[in-house]
Scaffold this motif. Structure first.
Motif, PDB file in Angstrom:
ATOM      1  N   LEU A   8       0.837  -1.202   0.000  1.00 34.81           N
ATOM      2  CA  LEU A   8       0.000   0.000   0.000  1.00 34.81           C
ATOM      3  C   LEU A   8       0.877   1.259   0.000  1.00 34.81           C
ATOM      4  O   LEU A   8       0.594   2.222  -0.728  1.00 34.81           O
ATOM      5  CB  LEU A   8      -0.943  -0.011   1.199  1.00 34.81           C
ATOM      6  CG  LEU A   8      -2.068   1.009   1.205  1.00 34.81           C
ATOM      7  CD1 LEU A   8      -2.897   0.956  -0.069  1.00 34.81           C
ATOM      8  CD2 LEU A   8      -2.959   0.800   2.418  1.00 34.81           C
ATOM      9  N   ILE A   9       1.936   1.241   0.765  1.00 31.76           N
ATOM     10  CA  ILE A   9       2.871   2.375   0.771  1.00 31.76           C
ATOM     11  C   ILE A   9       3.515   2.532  -0.608  1.00 31.76           C
ATOM     12  O   ILE A   9       3.691   3.657  -1.099  1.00 31.76           O
ATOM     13  CB  ILE A   9       3.933   2.202   1.876  1.00 31.76           C
ATOM     14  CG1 ILE A   9       3.266   2.351   3.255  1.00 31.76           C
ATOM     15  CG2 ILE A   9       5.079   3.199   1.709  1.00 31.76           C
ATOM     16  CD1 ILE A   9       4.141   1.941   4.416  1.00 31.76           C
ATOM     17  N   LEU A  10       3.836   1.413  -1.251  1.00 32.92           N
ATOM     18  CA  LEU A  10       4.405   1.492  -2.598  1.00 32.92           C
ATOM     19  C   LEU A  10       3.404   2.061  -3.601  1.00 32.92           C
ATOM     20  O   LEU A  10       3.793   2.783  -4.523  1.00 32.92           O
ATOM     21  CB  LEU A  10       4.900   0.117  -3.053  1.00 32.92           C
ATOM     22  CG  LEU A  10       6.195  -0.361  -2.399  1.00 32.92           C
ATOM     23  CD1 LEU A  10       6.500  -1.795  -2.798  1.00 32.92           C
ATOM     24  CD2 LEU A  10       7.352   0.562  -2.771  1.00 32.92           C
ATOM     25  N   ALA A  11       2.117   1.769  -3.423  1.00 31.73           N
ATOM     26  CA  ALA A  11       1.098   2.362  -4.297  1.00 31.73           C
ATOM     27  C   ALA A  11       1.054   3.876  -4.105  1.00 31.73           C
ATOM     28  O   ALA A  11       0.955   4.628  -5.080  1.00 31.73           O
ATOM     29  CB  ALA A  11      -0.272   1.734  -4.018  1.00 31.73           C
ATOM     30  N   ILE A  12       1.134   4.308  -2.861  1.00 31.74           N
ATOM     31  CA  ILE A  12       1.186   5.754  -2.581  1.00 31.74           C
ATOM     32  C   ILE A  12       2.416   6.359  -3.261  1.00 31.74           C
ATOM     33  O   ILE A  12       2.335   7.397  -3.918  1.00 31.74           O
ATOM     34  CB  ILE A  12       1.210   6.023  -1.061  1.00 31.74           C
ATOM     35  CG1 ILE A  12      -0.101   5.584  -0.416  1.00 31.74           C
ATOM     36  CG2 ILE A  12       1.493   7.499  -0.772  1.00 31.74           C
ATOM     37  CD1 ILE A  12      -0.057   5.555   1.111  1.00 31.74           C
ATOM     38  N   TRP A  94      -3.701  -0.265  -6.044  1.00 27.44           N
ATOM     39  CA  TRP A  94      -2.869  -0.434  -7.233  1.00 27.44           C
ATOM     40  C   TRP A  94      -3.677  -0.297  -8.510  1.00 27.44           C
ATOM     41  O   TRP A  94      -3.189   0.243  -9.510  1.00 27.44           O
ATOM     42  CB  TRP A  94      -2.107  -1.753  -7.185  1.00 27.44           C
ATOM     43  CG  TRP A  94      -0.844  -1.609  -6.409  1.00 27.44           C
ATOM     44  CD1 TRP A  94      -0.595  -2.034  -5.146  1.00 27.44           C
ATOM     45  CD2 TRP A  94       0.343  -0.942  -6.848  1.00 27.44           C
ATOM     46  NE1 TRP A  94       0.675  -1.680  -4.766  1.00 27.44           N
ATOM     47  CE2 TRP A  94       1.281  -1.018  -5.787  1.00 27.44           C
ATOM     48  CE3 TRP A  94       0.713  -0.297  -8.019  1.00 27.44           C
ATOM     49  CZ2 TRP A  94       2.561  -0.471  -5.891  1.00 27.44           C
ATOM     50  CZ3 TRP A  94       1.989   0.255  -8.113  1.00 27.44           C
ATOM     51  CH2 TRP A  94       2.891   0.158  -7.052  1.00 27.44           C
ATOM     52  N   LEU A  95      -4.918  -0.744  -8.505  1.00 32.27           N
ATOM     53  CA  LEU A  95      -5.770  -0.571  -9.670  1.00 32.27           C
ATOM     54  C   LEU A  95      -6.026   0.916  -9.914  1.00 32.27           C
ATOM     55  O   LEU A  95      -5.956   1.399 -11.052  1.00 32.27           O
ATOM     56  CB  LEU A  95      -7.082  -1.325  -9.480  1.00 32.27           C
ATOM     57  CG  LEU A  95      -8.057  -1.320 -10.651  1.00 32.27           C
ATOM     58  CD1 LEU A  95      -7.411  -1.816 -11.938  1.00 32.27           C
ATOM     59  CD2 LEU A  95      -9.275  -2.167 -10.308  1.00 32.27           C
ATOM     60  N   PHE A  96      -6.286   1.660  -8.843  1.00 27.40           N
ATOM     61  CA  PHE A  96      -6.477   3.106  -8.970  1.00 27.40           C
ATOM     62  C   PHE A  96      -5.226   3.763  -9.551  1.00 27.40           C
ATOM     63  O   PHE A  96      -5.312   4.563 -10.487  1.00 27.40           O
ATOM     64  CB  PHE A  96      -6.828   3.732  -7.616  1.00 27.40           C
ATOM     65  CG  PHE A  96      -6.927   5.229  -7.676  1.00 27.40           C
ATOM     66  CD1 PHE A  96      -8.043   5.843  -8.211  1.00 27.40           C
ATOM     67  CD2 PHE A  96      -5.893   6.023  -7.221  1.00 27.40           C
ATOM     68  CE1 PHE A  96      -8.140   7.227  -8.291  1.00 27.40           C
ATOM     69  CE2 PHE A  96      -5.966   7.407  -7.288  1.00 27.40           C
ATOM     70  CZ  PHE A  96      -7.089   8.010  -7.829  1.00 27.40           C
ATOM     71  N   VAL A  97      -4.066   3.423  -9.011  1.00 28.19           N
ATOM     72  CA  VAL A  97      -2.818   4.030  -9.484  1.00 28.19           C
ATOM     73  C   VAL A  97      -2.564   3.669 -10.947  1.00 28.19           C
ATOM     74  O   VAL A  97      -2.169   4.528 -11.747  1.00 28.19           O
ATOM     75  CB  VAL A  97      -1.633   3.632  -8.578  1.00 28.19           C
ATOM     76  CG1 VAL A  97      -0.304   4.065  -9.176  1.00 28.19           C
ATOM     77  CG2 VAL A  97      -1.811   4.236  -7.185  1.00 28.19           C
ATOM     78  N   ALA A  98      -2.802   2.425 -11.323  1.00 27.88           N
ATOM     79  CA  ALA A  98      -2.621   2.021 -12.725  1.00 27.88           C
ATOM     80  C   ALA A  98      -3.536   2.832 -13.635  1.00 27.88           C
ATOM     81  O   ALA A  98      -3.121   3.284 -14.717  1.00 27.88           O
ATOM     82  CB  ALA A  98      -2.886   0.526 -12.881  1.00 27.88           C
ATOM     83  N   LEU A  99      -4.765   3.039 -13.206  1.00 25.59           N
ATOM     84  CA  LEU A  99      -5.694   3.846 -13.996  1.00 25.59           C
ATOM     85  C   LEU A  99      -5.249   5.303 -14.070  1.00 25.59           C
ATOM     86  O   LEU A  99      -5.446   5.972 -15.092  1.00 25.59           O
ATOM     87  CB  LEU A  99      -7.108   3.740 -13.423  1.00 25.59           C
ATOM     88  CG  LEU A  99      -7.787   2.390 -13.680  1.00 25.59           C
ATOM     89  CD1 LEU A  99      -9.008   2.221 -12.776  1.00 25.59           C
ATOM     90  CD2 LEU A  99      -8.167   2.242 -15.149  1.00 25.59           C
ATOM     91  N   ARG A 100      -4.646   5.818 -13.010  1.00 26.18           N
ATOM     92  CA  ARG A 100      -4.131   7.193 -13.029  1.00 26.18           C
ATOM     93  C   ARG A 100      -2.977   7.319 -14.023  1.00 26.18           C
ATOM     94  O   ARG A 100      -2.861   8.317 -14.731  1.00 26.18           O
ATOM     95  CB  ARG A 100      -3.666   7.636 -11.636  1.00 26.18           C
ATOM     96  CG  ARG A 100      -4.760   7.751 -10.610  1.00 26.18           C
ATOM     97  CD  ARG A 100      -5.889   8.655 -11.027  1.00 26.18           C
ATOM     98  NE  ARG A 100      -5.390   9.979 -11.362  1.00 26.18           N
ATOM     99  CZ  ARG A 100      -6.056  10.898 -12.039  1.00 26.18           C
ATOM    100  NH1 ARG A 100      -7.265  10.666 -12.453  1.00 26.18           N
ATOM    101  NH2 ARG A 100      -5.521  12.061 -12.299  1.00 26.18           N
ATOM    102  N   TYR A 101      -2.101   6.306 -14.075  1.00 24.81           N
ATOM    103  CA  TYR A 101      -1.005   6.321 -15.046  1.00 24.81           C
ATOM    104  C   TYR A 101      -1.565   6.298 -16.468  1.00 24.81           C
ATOM    105  O   TYR A 101      -1.105   7.039 -17.340  1.00 24.81           O
ATOM    106  CB  TYR A 101      -0.054   5.150 -14.819  1.00 24.81           C
ATOM    107  CG  TYR A 101       1.068   5.452 -13.857  1.00 24.81           C
ATOM    108  CD1 TYR A 101       2.332   5.777 -14.319  1.00 24.81           C
ATOM    109  CD2 TYR A 101       0.864   5.421 -12.489  1.00 24.81           C
ATOM    110  CE1 TYR A 101       3.380   6.053 -13.443  1.00 24.81           C
ATOM    111  CE2 TYR A 101       1.893   5.702 -11.594  1.00 24.81           C
ATOM    112  CZ  TYR A 101       3.152   6.014 -12.081  1.00 24.81           C
ATOM    113  OH  TYR A 101       4.171   6.295 -11.209  1.00 24.81           O
ATOM    114  N   ALA A 102      -2.558   5.431 -16.698  1.00 20.84           N
ATOM    115  CA  ALA A 102      -3.160   5.345 -18.028  1.00 20.84           C
ATOM    116  C   ALA A 102      -3.848   6.659 -18.386  1.00 20.84           C
ATOM    117  O   ALA A 102      -3.700   7.165 -19.509  1.00 20.84           O
ATOM    118  CB  ALA A 102      -4.161   4.182 -18.072  1.00 20.84           C
TER     119      ALA A 102
END
Length: 145
Positions: A8-12, A94-102
């Protein structure tokens, strides 16, 4: 520290890295143009219209990193604070972060509005699910917290 909390910290950190990466790219787009005199400071003092399209798209994408991601940071920190961050939080984060990158990639590369909107909406749904899960877990499933 449990693996789920580390993930979770890595996702942040990944979301922070995205924000900083866009800011650095934005700097490479803006600063040289001003330094070379291509763009007068007076022309950018109040708005961004004098910048070329790529710089405006990067600027908009950077601004966008302070909208939904703020709610993500709060949710992730709440999950960590509660001491019970589990796999549901990790997967959703991680799904949220991946979507933010996309979303950011579409925003600054092709700027296809419908695709960008779909990615933004998907991120919003994932973030809402994260918040619903957190409320359920912290208030209803474990009311002693």
């Amino acid at each position: 520290m449990p693996l789920t909390e580390k993930l979770l910290i890595l996702a942040i950190a990944a979301q922070v890295l995205l924000t900083l990466g866009i800011l650095i790219w934005l700097g490479f787009e803006r600063v040289p143009r001003v330094a070379r005199g291509e763009i007068a400071v007076k022309d950018i003092a109040a708005d961004r219209a004098a910048y070329p399209l790529r710089a405006r798209l990067l600027s908009n994408s950077f601004d966008n990193q302070f909208q939904l991601p703020v709610l993500f940071y709060v949710a992730a920190l709440l999950a960590l604070w509660s001491g019970g961050a589990g796999w549901a939080e990790v997967v959703l984060a991680w799904l949220f972060v991946a979507l933010r990158y996309a979303h950011a990639a579409v925003h600054v590369i092709s700027n296809r509005v419908y695709r960008r909107f779909a990615l933004y909406t998907a991120g919003l749904v994932v973030l809402a699910l994260l918040w619903v899960w957190l409320v359920l877990r912290l208030i209803i499933l474990a009311p002693s917290i």
